[in-house]
Design a protein around this motif. Structure first.
Motif, mmCIF file in Angstrom:
data_model
loop_
_atom_site.group_PDB
_atom_site.id
_atom_site.type_symbol
_atom_site.label_atom_id
_atom_site.label_comp_id
_atom_site.label_asym_id
_atom_site.label_seq_id
_atom_site.Cartn_x
_atom_site.Cartn_y
_atom_site.Cartn_z
ATOM 1 N N UNK A 87 10.140 19.593 -10.392
ATOM 2 C CA UNK A 87 9.097 18.570 -10.249
ATOM 3 C C UNK A 87 9.032 18.061 -8.813
ATOM 4 N N UNK A 88 10.203 18.042 -8.168
ATOM 5 C CA UNK A 88 10.276 17.544 -6.800
ATOM 6 C C UNK A 88 9.925 18.598 -5.759
ATOM 7 N N UNK A 89 9.773 19.850 -6.205
ATOM 8 C CA UNK A 89 9.504 20.924 -5.247
ATOM 9 C C UNK A 89 8.021 21.250 -5.215
ATOM 10 N N UNK A 90 7.655 22.076 -4.277
ATOM 11 C CA UNK A 90 6.288 22.565 -4.158
ATOM 12 C C UNK A 90 5.959 23.398 -5.391
ATOM 13 N N UNK A 91 4.836 23.171 -6.017
ATOM 14 C CA UNK A 91 4.463 23.882 -7.235
ATOM 15 C C UNK A 91 4.055 25.326 -6.962
ATOM 16 N N UNK A 92 3.901 25.710 -5.706
ATOM 17 C CA UNK A 92 3.488 27.060 -5.336
ATOM 18 C C UNK A 92 4.730 27.933 -5.170
ATOM 19 N N UNK A 93 5.268 28.446 -6.290
ATOM 20 C CA UNK A 93 6.482 29.265 -6.255
ATOM 21 C C UNK A 93 6.338 30.494 -5.381
ATOM 22 N N UNK A 94 5.144 31.037 -5.305
ATOM 23 C CA UNK A 94 4.924 32.279 -4.574
ATOM 24 C C UNK A 94 5.160 32.120 -3.078
ATOM 25 N N UNK A 95 4.828 30.972 -2.521
ATOM 26 C CA UNK A 95 4.926 30.769 -1.084
ATOM 27 C C UNK A 95 6.047 29.833 -0.663
ATOM 28 N N UNK A 96 6.695 29.215 -1.608
ATOM 29 C CA UNK A 96 7.784 28.289 -1.308
ATOM 30 C C UNK A 96 9.117 29.005 -1.532
ATOM 31 N N UNK A 97 9.933 29.159 -0.490
ATOM 32 C CA UNK A 97 11.202 29.863 -0.665
ATOM 33 C C UNK A 97 12.102 29.215 -1.723
ATOM 34 N N UNK A 98 12.075 27.921 -1.875
ATOM 35 C CA UNK A 98 12.880 27.243 -2.899
ATOM 36 C C UNK A 98 12.288 27.420 -4.287
ATOM 37 N N UNK A 99 10.979 27.593 -4.360
ATOM 38 C CA UNK A 99 10.322 27.736 -5.657
ATOM 39 C C UNK A 99 10.820 28.942 -6.418
ATOM 40 N N UNK A 100 10.995 30.047 -5.747
ATOM 41 C CA UNK A 100 11.487 31.261 -6.396
ATOM 42 C C UNK A 100 12.902 31.053 -6.924
ATOM 43 N N UNK A 101 13.727 30.354 -6.157
ATOM 44 C CA UNK A 101 15.098 30.077 -6.578
ATOM 45 C C UNK A 101 15.112 29.186 -7.817
ATOM 46 N N UNK A 102 14.297 28.164 -7.808
ATOM 47 C CA UNK A 102 14.243 27.254 -8.948
ATOM 48 C C UNK A 102 13.737 27.987 -10.190
ATOM 49 N N UNK A 103 12.708 28.806 -10.026
ATOM 50 C CA UNK A 103 12.172 29.568 -11.163
ATOM 51 C C UNK A 103 13.234 30.521 -11.706
ATOM 52 N N UNK A 161 14.977 30.370 -15.412
ATOM 53 C CA UNK A 161 14.967 31.547 -16.276
ATOM 54 C C UNK A 161 16.377 31.914 -16.733
ATOM 55 N N UNK A 162 17.330 31.890 -15.801
ATOM 56 C CA UNK A 162 18.714 32.227 -16.130
ATOM 57 C C UNK A 162 19.307 31.244 -17.126
ATOM 58 N N UNK A 163 19.149 29.968 -16.867
ATOM 59 C CA UNK A 163 19.708 28.953 -17.770
ATOM 60 C C UNK A 163 19.007 29.018 -19.124
ATOM 61 N N UNK A 164 17.701 29.272 -19.115
ATOM 62 C CA UNK A 164 16.970 29.416 -20.370
ATOM 63 C C UNK A 164 17.500 30.566 -21.207
ATOM 64 N N UNK A 165 17.818 31.679 -20.561
ATOM 65 C CA UNK A 165 18.379 32.840 -21.272
ATOM 66 C C UNK A 165 19.755 32.507 -21.846
ATOM 67 N N UNK A 166 20.572 31.785 -21.091
ATOM 68 C CA UNK A 166 21.891 31.391 -21.589
ATOM 69 C C UNK A 166 21.780 30.436 -22.771
ATOM 70 N N UNK A 167 20.791 29.562 -22.739
ATOM 71 C CA UNK A 167 20.564 28.639 -23.860
ATOM 72 C C UNK A 167 20.174 29.435 -25.107
ATOM 73 N N UNK A 168 19.276 30.399 -24.946
ATOM 74 C CA UNK A 168 18.872 31.231 -26.101
ATOM 75 C C UNK A 168 20.074 31.976 -26.681
#
Length: 113
Positions: free
Chosen positions: A33-49, A53-60
Motif C-alpha cells: 500500500x505504501x509502494x508505487x502501484x506500478x509494479x512493472x516500473x517500480x523496482x520494489x514493486x516486483x519484490x513486493x509482488x 506470492x511466496x507467502x501466499x503459496x506457503x499459507x496455502x
C-alpha cells in the motif's frame, strides 16, 4: 507418543506456522500500500509482488497440511487410522512415523505416481 498425540502436535505446529505466515502476508500487503502501484516500473514493486506470492503459496500449503491433519484425526476417531485407503492393508509403522497423515501404504503410494 501415540498417533493422536503426534497428530495433535503437528496440528498445533501448523496452526502456529499459519498464524505467523498470515501475519507476514498482512505485513507484505501493508507494505504494498505504501509502494508505487506500478509494479512493472517500480523496482520494489516486483519484490513486493514476489514476496506476496511466496507467502501466499506457503499459507496455502499450511492450510492444506492442516486439512490433512484434521482428516487423519478423524480417521483416528473412526478407527481407520493406519489402514490404506486403497488396498485396506495396514500402513507401515515407519511410514506413519515419517508421515503421520499418510492415507496410503507405501506400495499403493508408489503406484500412484
Amino acid at each position: 507418543m501415540d498417533a493422536r498425540e503426534r497428530l495433535e502436535q503437528q496440528r498445533d505446529e501448523t496452526r502456529r506456522r499459519l498464524a505467523g505466515l498470515t501475519g507476514s502476508y498482512d505485513a507484505v500487503v501493508a507494505a504494498s500500500y505504501d509502494s508505487n502501484a506500478d509494479d512493472e516500473h517500480d523496482p520494489e514493486g516486483a519484490t513486493i509482488a514476489f514476496e506476496r506470492s511466496q507467502v501466499g503459496a506457503l499459507i496455502r500449503q499450511a492450510r492444506e497440511g492442516l486439512l490433512e491433519v484434521e482428516a487423519a484425526l478423524a480417521r483416528v476417531d473412526a478407527g481407520t487410522y493406519g489402514v490404506c485407503e486403497r488396498c485396506g492393508e495396514p500402513i507401515g509403522t515407519e511410514r506413519l512415523e515419517a508421515r503421520p497423515v499418510a492415507r496410503l501404504c507405501i506400495g499403493c503410494a508408489s503406484h500412484r505416481r
